[in-house]
Motif scaffolding. Structure first.
Motif, PDB file in Angstrom:
ATOM      1  N   TYR A   1       0.840  -1.201   0.000  1.00  0.00           N
ATOM      2  CA  TYR A   1       0.000   0.000   0.000  1.00  0.00           C
ATOM      3  C   TYR A   1       0.882   1.262   0.000  1.00  0.00           C
ATOM      4  O   TYR A   1       0.684   2.166  -0.829  1.00  0.00           O
ATOM      5  N   TYR A   2       1.831   1.304   0.959  1.00  0.00           N
ATOM      6  CA  TYR A   2       2.691   2.494   1.056  1.00  0.00           C
ATOM      7  C   TYR A   2       3.502   2.687  -0.228  1.00  0.00           C
ATOM      8  O   TYR A   2       3.694   3.823  -0.697  1.00  0.00           O
ATOM      9  N   HIS A   3       3.967   1.607  -0.815  1.00  0.00           N
ATOM     10  CA  HIS A   3       4.743   1.694  -2.049  1.00  0.00           C
ATOM     11  C   HIS A   3       3.881   2.264  -3.177  1.00  0.00           C
ATOM     12  O   HIS A   3       4.286   3.177  -3.921  1.00  0.00           O
ATOM     13  N   GLY A   4       2.656   1.737  -3.313  1.00  0.00           N
ATOM     14  CA  GLY A   4       1.757   2.226  -4.366  1.00  0.00           C
ATOM     15  C   GLY A   4       1.399   3.688  -4.185  1.00  0.00           C
ATOM     16  O   GLY A   4       1.386   4.471  -5.150  1.00  0.00           O
ATOM     17  N   GLU A   5       1.102   4.071  -2.933  1.00  0.00           N
ATOM     18  CA  GLU A   5       0.780   5.469  -2.660  1.00  0.00           C
ATOM     19  C   GLU A   5       1.989   6.376  -2.902  1.00  0.00           C
ATOM     20  O   GLU A   5       1.855   7.516  -3.361  1.00  0.00           O
TER      21      GLU A   5
ATOM     22  N   THR B   1       8.732  10.238  -0.404  1.00  0.00           N
ATOM     23  CA  THR B   1       9.846   9.755   0.420  1.00  0.00           C
ATOM     24  C   THR B   1       9.326   9.208   1.747  1.00  0.00           C
ATOM     25  O   THR B   1       9.748   8.133   2.211  1.00  0.00           O
ATOM     26  N   ARG B   2       8.392   9.938   2.351  1.00  0.00           N
ATOM     27  CA  ARG B   2       7.824   9.505   3.635  1.00  0.00           C
ATOM     28  C   ARG B   2       7.101   8.161   3.492  1.00  0.00           C
ATOM     29  O   ARG B   2       7.248   7.267   4.328  1.00  0.00           O
ATOM     30  N   LEU B   3       6.358   8.009   2.412  1.00  0.00           N
ATOM     31  CA  LEU B   3       5.599   6.765   2.207  1.00  0.00           C
ATOM     32  C   LEU B   3       6.530   5.579   1.954  1.00  0.00           C
ATOM     33  O   LEU B   3       6.280   4.470   2.449  1.00  0.00           O
ATOM     34  N   PHE B   4       7.594   5.794   1.203  1.00  0.00           N
ATOM     35  CA  PHE B   4       8.538   4.690   0.962  1.00  0.00           C
ATOM     36  C   PHE B   4       9.222   4.283   2.265  1.00  0.00           C
ATOM     37  O   PHE B   4       9.487   3.086   2.501  1.00  0.00           O
ATOM     38  N   ARG B   5       9.492   5.255   3.123  1.00  0.00           N
ATOM     39  CA  ARG B   5      10.100   4.923   4.426  1.00  0.00           C
ATOM     40  C   ARG B   5       9.095   4.122   5.280  1.00  0.00           C
ATOM     41  O   ARG B   5       9.481   3.196   5.994  1.00  0.00           O
ATOM     42  N   LEU B   6       7.815   4.491   5.203  1.00  0.00           N
ATOM     43  CA  LEU B   6       6.791   3.733   5.933  1.00  0.00           C
ATOM     44  C   LEU B   6       6.698   2.298   5.417  1.00  0.00           C
ATOM     45  O   LEU B   6       6.475   1.354   6.192  1.00  0.00           O
ATOM     46  N   ALA B   7       6.902   2.117   4.106  1.00  0.00           N
ATOM     47  CA  ALA B   7       6.885   0.768   3.540  1.00  0.00           C
ATOM     48  C   ALA B   7       8.002  -0.076   4.137  1.00  0.00           C
ATOM     49  O   ALA B   7       7.813  -1.253   4.479  1.00  0.00           O
TER      50      ALA B   7
ATOM     51  N   PRO C   1      11.612  -2.995  -3.244  1.00  0.00           N
ATOM     52  CA  PRO C   1      11.193  -1.900  -4.128  1.00  0.00           C
ATOM     53  C   PRO C   1      11.213  -0.537  -3.449  1.00  0.00           C
ATOM     54  O   PRO C   1      11.535   0.472  -4.074  1.00  0.00           O
ATOM     55  N   ALA C   2      10.879  -0.495  -2.147  1.00  0.00           N
ATOM     56  CA  ALA C   2      10.890   0.787  -1.435  1.00  0.00           C
ATOM     57  C   ALA C   2      12.322   1.309  -1.297  1.00  0.00           C
ATOM     58  O   ALA C   2      12.578   2.516  -1.422  1.00  0.00           O
ATOM     59  N   ALA C   3      13.275   0.415  -1.026  1.00  0.00           N
ATOM     60  CA  ALA C   3      14.675   0.832  -0.924  1.00  0.00           C
ATOM     61  C   ALA C   3      15.165   1.377  -2.261  1.00  0.00           C
ATOM     62  O   ALA C   3      15.892   2.384  -2.335  1.00  0.00           O
TER      63      ALA C   3
END
Length: 567
Positions: A37-41, A56-62, A71-73
């Motif tokens: 979810y966080y990655h998609g958002e 950036t914030r959402l990828f860190r939450l992922a 993928p988030a990294a």
């Protein structure tokens, strides 16, 4: 104050609350689905909304939801590269550790290593990529670039040859091979690569131009001309081809062909005007070249003035060119025409006034100085020009008035000293000695090293035979500041003569005579006086005769010669 602070806190809390609300995980994405979810958002925030901070914030939450979510990294590495290359590299390493088979992640790591200047490690990455992703030409090109950077150009060539064998001929790879071959002076290989490109892209004039450059470097001029001609046949206005041809002719000292080639370049919009002006400046900097090719250069100047008639730099260039060719009035007319259209610029006033001064037309000097001063009332140069026009008309009092105005407007003591010193000179010419000396003293308070004032003040004192020690000190200071000045040396020598220090006077006067390019009658007379005082009557007579021939008062010289005859 407390109310304001409380309000600020409420606003901050509200903003934080809204952010948390936007990023809150929906109930049906709890657990293992959270990182997805966080990655998609995050992708939507960045790609659709352009909100880098939220992405950036959402990828860190992922990654917080699942530390193994590669993928988030990967995305964080891309987003943090500009601000923090080292953090980006750490994220890229993390993505690669989490998914060792992903070639996209490995390619990113290679880029990150290059950006952070870890070239040896990057070379290892691209070597593996070349083996594991052999159909991607970028891997070969980047590995070759790393070898070249590491001063292994032949290894770089080998990599590019491998790419061509595996992938077939590709324009980008072939062009790079050609560049490398040229840098290594492997001209035959560069020719081979270029001919392959011509075979594949027969209507690309750039390849013919480059082949012409290669043949020119090899000294095969006829083949160079053939290829330049073919490039121009495909595009007669191509600025790169024309520039290569111009360089070709310039290196071979073929001035007519070089200047002919510059004509379409100067007429083209593809070269910046500043560059054209720079080239024209180079053409005219060598006086011999300029003189021998004046008419061809005149054609280039004509192209510029026709193309840029409203540009002051071009008008100045063209007018200066005309004046150098002896067409002073025509050059002056261009400045005046520009001035009529652009009275808001100071430069054409200066040029018109200078030329009118050179032509000794004080009425015109005064006219254009006044026109300029209406717009630029504080301009010192225009005020000085106006003052000298008054002097030319023998209006010394009028000139003094203008110089006083200029002195009040001067923005530094050095300029003010020069102007006040000139006021002193004018006062002396009007027989106002006290006023002259007052001006000189004021000028020296403003600038103790005003050479003109030091010399003139000393000389006028010597003419009156007063304050000779003070006059000698001023004269010597003038000579310290401007050695080899015949006029200043003459002043010092004459003061020493008046003080009875004849031997010192002779040494100084000898220098003055040796540096005098004008054969000053006064200087020659002074030297003769010193020689006579030292008892050298023969040489004194020689220099009195020379002074007479240069226009010194005949009656004075006759009396001096009689003194010798009586002895």
């Amino acid at each position: 104050m407390a109310v304001v602070a409380a309000a600020a806190g409420m606003i901050s809390c509200a903003a934080t609350s809204r952010t948390a609300s936007r990023d809150r995980l929906p109930a049906d994405y709890a657990g293992r689905l959270a990182p997805y979810y966080y990655h998609g958002e995050g992708i939507k925030a960045y790609a659709v909304q352009g909100d880098t901070a939220r992405a950036t914030r959402l990828f860190r939450l992922a990654l917080e939801a699942d530390s193994t979510y590669a993928p988030a990294a990967y995305e964080l590495a891309e987003l943090t590269l500009a601000a923090s290359p080292d953090e980006a590299l750490a994220m890229s390493r993390r993505a690669n550790r989490l998914d060792t088979a992903n070639l996209t992640y490995r390619s990113q790591l290679g880029r990150m290593l290059v950006v952070t200047e870890r070239y040896d490690e990057a070379m290892d990455i691209y070597t593996r990529l070349m083996r594991e992703d052999p159909h991607n030409p970028m891997n070969y090109r980047l590995l070759a670039a790393l070898y070249e950077f590491g001063r292994q150009p032949f290894s770089a060539l080998a990599i590019l040859d491998t790419a061509e064998m595996r992938l077939g001929r590709m324009e980008e790879i072939s062009a790079y091979k050609r560049e490398l071959s040229l840098r290594l002076r492997l001209y035959d290989k560069a020719v081979e690569e270029t001919e392959k490109l011509i075979a594949d892209y027969p209507y690309d004039e750039e390849n013919y131009r480059v082949l012409g450059d290669i043949y020119a470097a090899m000294g095969r001029d006829s083949l160079a001309r053939v290829n330049y001609g073919e490039a121009l046949r495909l595009d007669s206005t191509n600025i790169s081809t024309l520039a290569s041809m111009a360089d070709f002719y310039l290196e071979r000292d073929d001035a007519p062909a070089y200047l002919r080639t510059l004509q379409p370049i100067f007429a083209s919009d593809d070269m910046a005007l500043a560059k054209k002006l720079d080239v024209f400046g180079q053409l005219t900097s060598d006086v011999s070249f300029y003189r021998n090719n004046y008419f061809a250069i005149n054609t280039l100047a004509g192209i510029l003035i026709a193309k840029y008639p409203d540009d002051y730099d071009v008008v100045n260039l063209y007018a200066t060119h005309l004046i150098r060719g002896g067409e002073v009035e025509q050059g002056l007319s261009f400045y005046k025409a520009y001035l009529a259209l652009h009275p808001e610029r100071i430069e054409p006033y200066d040029e018109v006034v200078w030329i009118e001064s050179y032509l000794q037309r004080p009425d015109s000097v005064a006219k254009y100085s006044d026109l300029g001063l209406r717009r630029f009332p504080d301009n010192i140069d225009l005020l000085v020009s106006k003052a000298f026009a008054r002097i030319a008309e023998n209006d010394l009092e009028g000139a003094s008035k203008v110089f006083r105005t200029a002195a009040r407007k001067a923005d530094n003591d050095s300029v003010r000293s020069a102007l006040v010193g000139t006021l002193g000179d004018l006062a002396y010419q009007q027989g106002q000695t006290r006023r002259c000396y007052a001006c000189y003293r004021r000028a020296l308070r403003l600038d103790p090293d005003n050479v003109g004032v030091l010399n003139n003040y000393a000389y006028y004192l010597s003419e009156e035979g007063r304050d000779l020690e003070q006059a000698l000190a001023m004269s010597r200071r003038a000579n310290e500041l401007t050695p080899r000045n015949a006029s200043s040396l003459d002043t010092e020598g004459w003061i020493l003569y008046l003080l009875g220090r004849y031997e010192e006077a002779r040494k100084v006067m000898q220098l003055a005579v040796s540096y005098d390019s004008n054969n000053s009658a006064v200087l020659l007379f002074h030297y003769a006086e010193v020689l006579y005082a030292l008892g050298d009557e023969f040489l004194a007579g020689v220099y009195w005769e020379r002074a007479l021939n240069r226009g010194y008062d005949p009656e004075t010289i006759r009396k001096r010669m009689e003194m010798i005859e009586k002895k």
